[in-house]
Design an enzyme around this catalytic site. Structure first.
Site, mmCIF file in Angstrom:
data_model
loop_
_atom_site.group_PDB
_atom_site.id
_atom_site.type_symbol
_atom_site.label_atom_id
_atom_site.label_comp_id
_atom_site.label_asym_id
_atom_site.label_seq_id
_atom_site.Cartn_x
_atom_site.Cartn_y
_atom_site.Cartn_z
ATOM 1 N N ASP A 158 -1.817 -3.089 -1.447
ATOM 2 C CA ASP A 158 -0.804 -3.401 -2.439
ATOM 3 C C ASP A 158 -1.370 -4.420 -3.435
ATOM 4 O OD1 ASP A 158 1.883 -3.998 -3.573
ATOM 5 O OD2 ASP A 158 2.581 -2.868 -1.838
ATOM 6 N N HIS A 231 5.146 -7.350 -6.158
ATOM 7 C CA HIS A 231 5.308 -6.088 -5.428
ATOM 8 C C HIS A 231 4.786 -6.180 -3.995
ATOM 9 C CE1 HIS A 231 4.461 -1.879 -4.371
ATOM 10 N NE2 HIS A 231 5.325 -1.526 -5.281
ATOM 11 N N SER A 576 8.475 2.653 -3.164
ATOM 12 C CA SER A 576 7.663 1.529 -2.690
ATOM 13 C C SER A 576 8.410 0.697 -1.666
ATOM 14 C CB SER A 576 7.300 0.603 -3.852
ATOM 15 O OG SER A 576 6.194 1.087 -4.547
#
Ligand code: NAG
Ligand code: NAG
Ligand code: NAG
Ligand code: NAG
Ligand code: NAG
Ligand code: NAG
Length: 803
Positions: A158, A231, A576
């Site tokens: 990620d 994220h 996600s």
């Protein structure tokens, strides 16, 4: 049910954005992936020794020792046998002629992106994050049985992690499992002492990124595993965040507890995704092939148990190019469960990514919580809306206008009504609420445009594509969003009244909403065009408005220019977010059943998934109609039930290898394996779902179930078939004498006589279900039959590349 082959061009916008900058930075030297004969995975060579072999290949085409060293970007050992290097086309040619070299691929700067939507959100919640806490009796038991995942290591590929978040505290955790072989890489604002008993490893991968974009701009991101984007922090805390109580968003808007699915699992961070240079942050991140492959290579060597990868394309790609599928294949050989997001390119058909059968592919759906901010019209009618905007318009009614009636004259009609930058006329907007259309442009910027023109409020009307899937956004102006039907109602009201007036009521968090879950419109859809014999996605999980940890370096909307706010927890949507939910479930299953294969874990999750919502009706999609398996796979995950699936559909590495033989792509997965002369059809892979491609009249499919329940159990077959087909099983009763016993059965799908041919035809899909039931246990599978389609010719060759 017919699904047309539509791939709407608008979904590729992000992609186009990303490709533009490359044109200007093509240098004579490019990155090549060089693959060699043989296999170092089992030998005793160290990665360093393998690197020396790669170096010697480079020495033979480069002028000097230094040049050879500088050109070697990565050596791979645990995934492919090969390396990534900077080469001129001529050098690449020379290498490809050398003995022992199988492939020299120019690494197309194929860029993967993180699978989030652009609806960056902020607000706390009144309830816990953990979606399966709702029915806490059994789930508490599940967590206890799994010991909260304490010895399981999850690799996150990620954008890094914000290690200072309370969600990653290691308070009270036991020492790092001794099997761990990874490292904590030193870098900017993340020195090697930053790892603890929660974040046990951290590495970053920049060579692929820098070979495309040049050196990292250190103002845009940290040259380390530290996450500036948010994220990676968000996804990591969904899998394994500790319980952090009294979490509240900006302005104390709401409070709640943030908690990951496997709160004692260990995190290994592999940062392979970076900001797009020269682009605003909210346009996303990119992750290059060679960086991701190296991250997977390291994760295998380090000893992770589960990999969570919320990355992919906006469309399917071939196995040759698909490094996630290729890397995952090796991970699965090492018994690592690989969970990936299906993508956010829905609701168009065929928009799905990560369709390999050894991966668990996850779609996204809602939870039973909504942020309601209704609109009151001056005629007394209330229209439902959604928002997490903490700004209120007050108790007055304001004039209501449609954007297309108050914009500068002469706008092209295809740009009209969307409230794009500098399109509204201030003298027609001042003091009014404006109805803007969703579709073109960013949602939050539409609010800024209304604000610029002097408007007091924004109503964002859905387009037909997104229909009932209304986003809850944190606008910079009092605002709410409405469904397509409600947008039509507003338009009707404005047209039917001389002085239309409205009021936007303050947003409220509403729990236990019905129906839930329902599919998010952005969740990518099948059918799987890479192999129409494998049904994908596998499953759906919460991916809408998920609260989890955030970086302190990025505002909640990521619109850096407007948004200087700092939040420790933030709301995000996307596949996600659903992917790490399923990764957490895989952690718990692995903890409870340490000997299960990755296929058994997937099977347990799929056969116990729920195809219905909390009203007991079929789970719906954005149109309000029942979602098909092309949207939800087997249904919504149910970790508690998955712990006791009764039966599983198992598959081994060899089964996957034989599967690649039939597809003719084995060379991309195992260069030392020679396919036998005959091998099973792809639909014969022992998968928990069945997709029959090119079904003509009748087809039989063999499956094998393994008893992981009790000895002496008896299962009965039942099926729900579409009216055009019948579904039977032989035998239709399975008696298991002992645990671990395997029984084969055959499913026959037959067209019903009397159904006219017009019911069949290419691109028609029929959906059905079957189940093996034993008292309270059900092992469901589902079937997709596709009528009359000509079989795609899939060539296969027995290649002999390495003597
Ligand atoms: C770790 O990195 C920092 C900053 O990049 C540097 O100052 C420090 O010397 C490094 N420490 C080690 C042990 O390499
Ligand atoms: C929760 O946090 C707020 C401030 O964010 C604080 O005023 C309050 O006392 C906290 N409540 C509890 C129960 O810790
Ligand atoms: C709108 O229409 C114009 C003229 O037909 C075209 O050039 C433009 O690309 C269109 N814009 C969009 C966003 O579709
Ligand atoms: C108010 O206007 C809306 C939209 O035109 C309409 O659907 C609704 O029936 C009206 N309500 C009343 C009470 O007239
Ligand atoms: C290739 O497949 C063979 C046969 O199953 C296996 O022994 C070998 O380890 C595999 N090699 C790689 C690199 O996957
Ligand atoms: C379907 O099967 C029938 C009988 O086997 C055969 O005659 C027909 O050509 C087949 N149709 C297609 C489209 O393959």
């Amino acid at each position: 049910m017919a699904i047309k082959r539509i791939i709407s061009a608008t979904y590729f916008l992000l992609f186009l954005h990303l490709l533009l900058p490359f044109a200007s930075c093509i240098s004579p030297k490019q990155v090549y992936l060089v693959e060699l004969c043989g296999d170092h995975t089992s030998g005793d060579k160290t990665l360093h020794e393998v690197g020396n072999i790669h170096h010697s290949y480079l020495l033979s085409v480069k002028e000097t020792e230094e040049e050879a060293r500088a050109s070697l970007l990565y050596s791979y050992k645990h995934s492919i046998n090969g390396f990534a290097a900077l080469l001129t086309p001529n050098e690449a040619n020379q290498l490809s002629e050398m003995e022992g070299v199988i492939f020299v691929h120019k690494n197309q700067p194929r860029i993967y992106s993180l699978h989030t939507t652009r609806s960056w959100k902020f607000v706390g919640l009144d309830g816990p994050l953990n979606p399966w806490e709702e029915d806490s009796n059994t789930d508490g038991e599940l967590l206890t049985r799994a010991q909260y995942g304490k010895d399981i290591i999850v690799g996150m590929i990620d954008s890094g992690v914000w290690p200072d978040s309370k969600s990653f505290s290691d308070e009270g955790m036991e020492p790092v499992p001794t099997k761990w072989k990874g490292e904590c890489q030193n870098g900017t604002a993340f020195d090697s002492s930053r790892c603890n008993r929660k974040i046990i490893g951290a590495r970053y991968y920049l060579h692929g990124y820098e070979s495309v974009f040049g050196p990292l701009n250190e103002k845009e991101d940290y040259k380390s595993a530290r996450d500036k984007d948010g994220h990676g922090t968000h996804t990591a805390s969904i899998v394994a965040g500790r319980a952090v109580g009294n979490v509240s968003a900006i302005g104390g808007f709401a409070k709640g507890t943030a908690l990951g699915g496997a709160p004692l699992a260990r995190l290994a961070i592999y940062k392979a995704c970076w900001p797009i240079k020269g682009h605003s942050k909210d346009e996303g991140n990119i992750c290059t092939n060679i960086d991701m492959l190296k991250a997977i290579d390291d994760a295998i060597a380090d000893g992770v148990d589960v990999l969570s990868i919320s990355i992919g394309f906006s469309a399917p790609i071939s196995y040759e190019e698909d490094v996630i599928a290729r890397g995952a294949f090796h991970a699965v050989r090492n018994n690592i469960v690989v969970v990936c997001s299906a993508g956010n390119s829905g609701p168009s058909p065929q928009s799905l990514s990560n369709p390999a059968p050894w991966i668990i592919t996850v779609g996204a759906s809602t939870v039973d919580r909504s942020f309601r901010a209704p609109i009151k019209l001056s005629n007394g009618t209330v229209i439902q809306g959604r928002s997490i905007t903490p700004l209120h318009i007050g108790n007055n009614f304001y004039p209501l206008v449609l954007a297309r009636d108050v914009e500068h004259p002469g706008l092209p009609s295809n740009n009209s009504g969307y409230c794009l930058d500098n399109t509204l006329e201030p003298n027609k907007v001042r003091g009014k609420i404006v109805v803007c259309l969703r579709g073109q442009g960013k949602r939050l910027k539409k609010g800024l445009e209304v604000l610029r023109a002097g408007g007091v409020g924004l109503i964002l009307g859905n387009n037909k594509l997104d229909w009932n899937d209304v986003p809850s956004d944190p606008h910079f102006i009092p605002a709410t969003g409405v469904s397509y039907d409600n947008a039509l109602k507003l338009i009707d009201y404005v047209h039917s009244t001389p002085n239309p007036m409205a009021q936007i009521l303050p947003g409220k968090t509403v729990l236990k909403t019905k129906p839930a879950p329902s599919m998010a419109s952005f969740s990518s859809r099948g059918p799987n065009i890479i192999d129409p014999n494998i049904l994908k996605p596998d499953i759906t999980a919460p991916g809408v408005d998920i609260l989890a940890a955030w970086t302190a370096e990025d505002g909640p909307t990521r619109m850096t220019f407007y948004d200087q706010r700092v939040v420790n927890y933030n709301i995000f949507s996307g596949t996600s977010m659903s992917c790490p939910h399923v990764a957490a479930a895989a952690v718990l299953l692995k903890a409870i059943h340490p000997t299960w294969t990755t296929a058994a874990i997937r099977s347990a999750l799929m056969t116990t998934a729920m195809p219905t919502d909390n009203t007991g009706h079929p789970l719906t999609d954005e149109t309000g109609n029942p979602a098909t398996p092309f949207a939800m796979g087997s249904g919504h995950f149910n970790p508690t039930k998955a712990a006791n699936p009764g039966l599983v559909y198992d598959a081994s590495y060899m089964d996957y290898l034989l599967y690649t033989c039939r597809l003719g792509v084995t060379k991309h997965f195992n260069t030392t394996y020679y396919c036998p002369k005959s091998f099973p059809e792809p639909f014969e892979l022992n998968y928990p779902s069945i997709q029959i491609h090119g079904l003509n009249y009748s087809r039989t499919v063999k499956r094998t179930v393994t008893n992981v329940g009790r000895s002496g159990s008896i299962y009965k077959f039942s099926a729900v078939s579409p009216k055009e087909f019948s579904i039977t099983a032989t035998p239709n009763i399975l008696k298991f004498n002992h645990v671990g016993q395997k029984i084969n059965f055959i499913i026959t799908v037959t067209a019903n006589l009397g159904q006219t041919q017009s019911n069949h035809g290419p691109d028609k899909y029929y959906f059905g279900w079957y189940a093996w039931s034993h008292q309270h246990l059900h092992a469901k599978g589902q079937i997709v039959g596709e009528s009359w389609r000509d079989r795609k010719q899939i060539g296969h060759r027995l290649l002999e590349w390495c003597q």
